[in-house]
Design a protein around this motif. Structure first.
Motif, PDB file in Angstrom:
ATOM      1  N   THR A  65       0.797 -24.510  17.590  1.00 28.45           N
ATOM      2  CA  THR A  65      -0.657 -23.894  17.317  1.00 28.45           C
ATOM      3  C   THR A  65      -0.714 -22.694  16.580  1.00 28.45           C
ATOM      4  O   THR A  65      -1.674 -22.501  15.763  1.00 28.45           O
ATOM      5  CB  THR A  65      -1.453 -24.154  18.872  1.00 28.45           C
ATOM      6  N   GLU A  66       0.042 -21.843  16.876  1.00 30.07           N
ATOM      7  CA  GLU A  66       0.042 -20.533  16.266  1.00 30.07           C
ATOM      8  C   GLU A  66       0.416 -20.623  14.933  1.00 30.07           C
ATOM      9  O   GLU A  66      -0.494 -20.088  13.957  1.00 30.07           O
ATOM     10  CB  GLU A  66       1.075 -19.611  17.107  1.00 30.07           C
TER      11      GLU A  66
ATOM     12  N   PRO B 167       1.984 -24.095  22.316  1.00 28.99           N
ATOM     13  CA  PRO B 167       1.217 -22.843  21.679  1.00 28.99           C
ATOM     14  C   PRO B 167       1.960 -22.258  20.431  1.00 28.99           C
ATOM     15  O   PRO B 167       1.349 -21.805  19.688  1.00 28.99           O
ATOM     16  CB  PRO B 167       1.602 -21.655  22.931  1.00 28.99           C
ATOM     17  N   PHE B 168       3.461 -22.673  20.439  1.00 29.16           N
ATOM     18  CA  PHE B 168       4.035 -22.335  18.986  1.00 29.16           C
ATOM     19  C   PHE B 168       3.503 -23.035  17.944  1.00 29.16           C
ATOM     20  O   PHE B 168       3.515 -22.563  17.036  1.00 29.16           O
ATOM     21  CB  PHE B 168       5.625 -22.536  19.201  1.00 29.16           C
TER      22      PHE B 168
ATOM     23  N   CYS C 101       9.982 -14.739  14.989  1.00 26.73           N
ATOM     24  CA  CYS C 101       9.007 -15.454  15.975  1.00 26.73           C
ATOM     25  C   CYS C 101       9.926 -16.871  16.157  1.00 26.73           C
ATOM     26  O   CYS C 101       9.816 -17.398  17.216  1.00 26.73           O
ATOM     27  CB  CYS C 101       7.774 -15.722  15.204  1.00 26.73           C
TER      28      CYS C 101
ATOM     29  N   LEU D 210      -1.468 -19.775  11.511  1.00 27.48           N
ATOM     30  CA  LEU D 210      -0.680 -18.747  10.659  1.00 27.48           C
ATOM     31  C   LEU D 210      -0.872 -19.182   9.042  1.00 27.48           C
ATOM     32  O   LEU D 210      -1.083 -18.579   8.187  1.00 27.48           O
ATOM     33  CB  LEU D 210       0.601 -18.130  10.851  1.00 27.48           C
TER      34      LEU D 210
END
Length: 218
Positions: free
Chosen positions: A145-146, A142-143, A108, A150
């Motif tokens: 936030t993801e 978005p990265f 990712c 996680l």
């Protein structure tokens, strides 16, 4: 008996000669350098100047850096190097599931770096600003936030288990770089990631490396 075992364990690393060859930037080699720092293992941090690269390129496995030398043997591809060092130094997971999850997370991070690569490569300042604005909305926020989610969902202070891993160090680097270089202070709104970066930054060996490593922009 235990002390004798750990002495032999440490000596096995000291007897192996490591050299990490890369340009004089953090870039693709920095997670591997962080792994060496965390493990407390000596290595040669060989930094190649751009004018020397065309000749050195001929001797690399695939015409790219970084290259890890282990007792003279070459290993290429940054993520493979990180995984190898993590396994050798005991921070690559304790079962197949943990190993797979670490690979997933690092993949990712790799996807993210590929997506923002146009911003790194752009030389025109006006275009660079425009690309960055687009990336903030489509990719960067978005990265962050993801990965905040996680980490919150992991149930531990790290991403895969309750022990630090090579994947944590790769993730740490990208968020340290983001918070320090790309979007200074950006993690303040993401408490889990902020705490994660602060915690790893405070590890003595990591802190020492960050304070002593060559100062570069990327």
């Amino acid at each position: 008996m235990a002390s004798a075992f750990f002495y032999q364990f440490a000596m096995s690393f000291s007897m192996t000669e490591y050299k990490l060859q890369y340009f004089n930037i953090m870039g693709r080699a920095e997670p591997a350098r962080l792994i060496f720092a965390y493990a407390g293992v000596q290595y040669v941090d060989e930094r190649i100047e751009k004018q020397a690269w065309p000749e050195i390129k001929k001797a690399t496995p695939h015409g790219k850096l970084p290259v890890l030398y282990v007792d003279g043997k070459q290993l290429a591809q940054s993520r493979v190097i990180e995984r190898y060092l993590g396994k050798v130094f005991g921070i690559a997971g304790e079962n197949d599931w943990e190993i797979a999850k670490m690979d997933e997370l690092v993949a990712c991070v790799e996807d993210f770096l590929i997506e923002i690569n146009p911003w790194f490569k752009e030389q025109d300042n006006a275009k660079k600003v425009e690309i960055f604005k687009q990336l903030c909305e489509s990719t960067i926020i978005p990265f962050i936030t993801e990965f905040e989610g996680l980490l919150a969902g992991s149930g531990t202070e790290f991403f895969v288990s309750d022990k630090i891993s090579y994947a944590d160090l790769a993730i740490f680097h990208i968020f340290w770089f983001m918070n320090s270089k790309i979007l200074p202070g950006s993690l303040c709104k993401f408490p889990k990631l902020y705490e994660f970066v602060e915690k790893i930054s405070a590890i003595d060996s990591i802190k020492s490396w960050i304070n002593s490593r060559p100062k570069t922009e990327v």
